[in-house]
Write a protein that holds these residues in place. Structure first.
Motif, PDB file in Angstrom:
ATOM      1  N   UNK A  17       0.838  -1.208   0.000  1.00  0.00           N
ATOM      2  CA  UNK A  17       0.000   0.000   0.000  1.00  0.00           C
ATOM      3  C   UNK A  17       0.869   1.252   0.000  1.00  0.00           C
ATOM      4  N   UNK A  18       1.914   1.269   0.817  1.00  0.00           N
ATOM      5  CA  UNK A  18       2.814   2.429   0.852  1.00  0.00           C
ATOM      6  C   UNK A  18       3.495   2.622  -0.505  1.00  0.00           C
ATOM      7  N   UNK A  22       2.956   5.855  -3.100  1.00  0.00           N
ATOM      8  CA  UNK A  22       4.062   6.677  -3.607  1.00  0.00           C
ATOM      9  C   UNK A  22       4.055   6.727  -5.126  1.00  0.00           C
ATOM     10  N   UNK A  23       3.682   5.636  -5.765  1.00  0.00           N
ATOM     11  CA  UNK A  23       3.604   5.619  -7.230  1.00  0.00           C
ATOM     12  C   UNK A  23       2.455   6.496  -7.729  1.00  0.00           C
ATOM     13  N   UNK A  24       1.346   6.472  -7.035  1.00  0.00           N
ATOM     14  CA  UNK A  24       0.230   7.328  -7.430  1.00  0.00           C
ATOM     15  C   UNK A  24       0.627   8.807  -7.425  1.00  0.00           C
ATOM     16  N   UNK A  25       1.477   9.172  -6.472  1.00  0.00           N
ATOM     17  CA  UNK A  25       1.902  10.570  -6.354  1.00  0.00           C
ATOM     18  C   UNK A  25       2.912  10.959  -7.428  1.00  0.00           C
ATOM     19  N   UNK A  51      -8.961  -0.609  -4.462  1.00  0.00           N
ATOM     20  CA  UNK A  51      -8.631   0.774  -4.093  1.00  0.00           C
ATOM     21  C   UNK A  51      -7.727   1.467  -5.107  1.00  0.00           C
ATOM     22  N   UNK A  52      -7.195   0.715  -6.068  1.00  0.00           N
ATOM     23  CA  UNK A  52      -6.302   1.298  -7.085  1.00  0.00           C
ATOM     24  C   UNK A  52      -6.805   0.895  -8.478  1.00  0.00           C
ATOM     25  N   UNK A  53      -7.955   1.410  -8.874  1.00  0.00           N
ATOM     26  CA  UNK A  53      -8.573   0.969 -10.130  1.00  0.00           C
ATOM     27  C   UNK A  53      -7.760   1.295 -11.380  1.00  0.00           C
ATOM     28  N   UNK A  54      -6.850   2.274 -11.279  1.00  0.00           N
ATOM     29  CA  UNK A  54      -6.048   2.624 -12.455  1.00  0.00           C
ATOM     30  C   UNK A  54      -4.873   1.683 -12.661  1.00  0.00           C
ATOM     31  N   UNK A  55      -4.631   0.805 -11.693  1.00  0.00           N
ATOM     32  CA  UNK A  55      -3.516  -0.135 -11.788  1.00  0.00           C
ATOM     33  C   UNK A  55      -4.035  -1.524 -12.111  1.00  0.00           C
ATOM     34  N   UNK A  56      -3.219  -2.301 -12.777  1.00  0.00           N
ATOM     35  CA  UNK A  56      -3.606  -3.659 -13.172  1.00  0.00           C
ATOM     36  C   UNK A  56      -3.121  -4.664 -12.131  1.00  0.00           C
ATOM     37  N   UNK A  57      -4.035  -5.471 -11.611  1.00  0.00           N
ATOM     38  CA  UNK A  57      -3.693  -6.495 -10.627  1.00  0.00           C
ATOM     39  C   UNK A  57      -3.917  -7.871 -11.221  1.00  0.00           C
TER      40      UNK A  57
END
Length: 276
Positions: A17-18, A22-25, A51-57
């Protein structure tokens, strides 16, 4: 797309999560983040993905190990560049601009690594290393060993300097996707540990040059998410055995068997420490 950030995660959700925050910022435009989870027992990963819909999981149903998981994720990457990044890291504002500027300034680029600091702000010497020759390997395994030759860690560059190095850390490794594919990605013989040494050495063998960028740093909470048990020791020393068999046995079988004996001795010593 210019950049794909590849993160292989396993049961390190708080750290992840941390890292993602940091990547989102600080992630540049025209970039993507691919998180490949190696079947973490902690299913909090499913909530994190929401919680991070713009990232691919990618929630893989089995643990493929570090190298295989990275190779699968990179095969899906759309970026011209790939950044292999550990989930227990934090990047900062000047990180990505500095990588791009430095990559444009050097020749025959294999991969770039950066200065890594632990959670206390102390420099992590594995940020820049030498090829694990017999001497370097013994100086790493046995602190009392002293001889003539390069040590395991690169001591010719200061932590905040830039320059050529031989071995980089897989916690943070930046390269062209084309180069990653040319070198064959991470060797999938390794389950965990040793893959970064192998790919760094393979890049050198292909005629590329690896570089260390000490002007910027990331935080790497090294080891804080790793349980040091017999399974860890088996993976760690098993990886070192794979490396010396692959690169040293064909060149000098006599030295290979000496190194192998040293590895097995050190492995037994570390197992005995666990039982105390």
């Amino acid at each position: 797309m210019k950049l794909s950030v590849i993160i292989v995660s396993y049961n390190a959700m708080d750290f992840l999560v941390k890292c993602l925050d940091s990547l989102q910022k600080h992630l540049p435009e025209d970039s993507e983040v691919i998180v490949f989870d190696n079947n973490s027992p902690d299913r909090e990963i499913e909530n994190i993905a929401e919680n991070y819909p713009s990232m691919q999981f990618i929630l893989n149903p089995e643990n493929l190990g570090f190298g295989r998981a990275n190779n699968r994720a990179v095969s899906l990457a759309k970026g011209e560049w790939v950044l292999i990044l550990n989930p227990d890291t934090i990047v900062y504002q000047d990180f990505f601009p500095a990588l791009y500027i430095y990559a444009d300034s050097v020749e025959n680029l294999g991969a770039i690594g950066v200065r890594m600091l632990d959670g206390n702000g102390d420099f992590l010497p594995e940020s820049k290393r030498n090829i694990p020759s017999p001497y370097a390997s013994f100086s790493k395994l046995f602190s009392w060993f002293n001889g003539v030759g390069k040590r395991y860690y690169n001591e010719t560059l200061q932590p905040n300097e830039n320059g050529k190095v031989e071995i980089l850390s897989g916690a943070c490794m930046f390269m062209k996707k084309q180069v990653y594919e040319e070198v064959g990605g991470f060797d999938e013989q390794y389950f965990m540990y040793g893959e970064d040494i192998d790919i760094s050495y393979s890049l050198l063998n292909l005629g590329y040059q690896n570089y260390y960028l000490g002007e910027v740093y990331i935080t790497h909470f090294k080891g804080e998410s790793t349980v040091k048990d017999e399974k860890y020791l088996k993976n760690f020393y098993g990886a070192m055995e794979i490396f010396i068999e692959k690169y040293h046995k064909p060149k000098n079988p006599f030295l290979y068997y000496i190194m192998l004996a040293g590895l097995k001795l050190k492995h037994k010593m570390e197992k005995l420490k666990l039982k105390k």
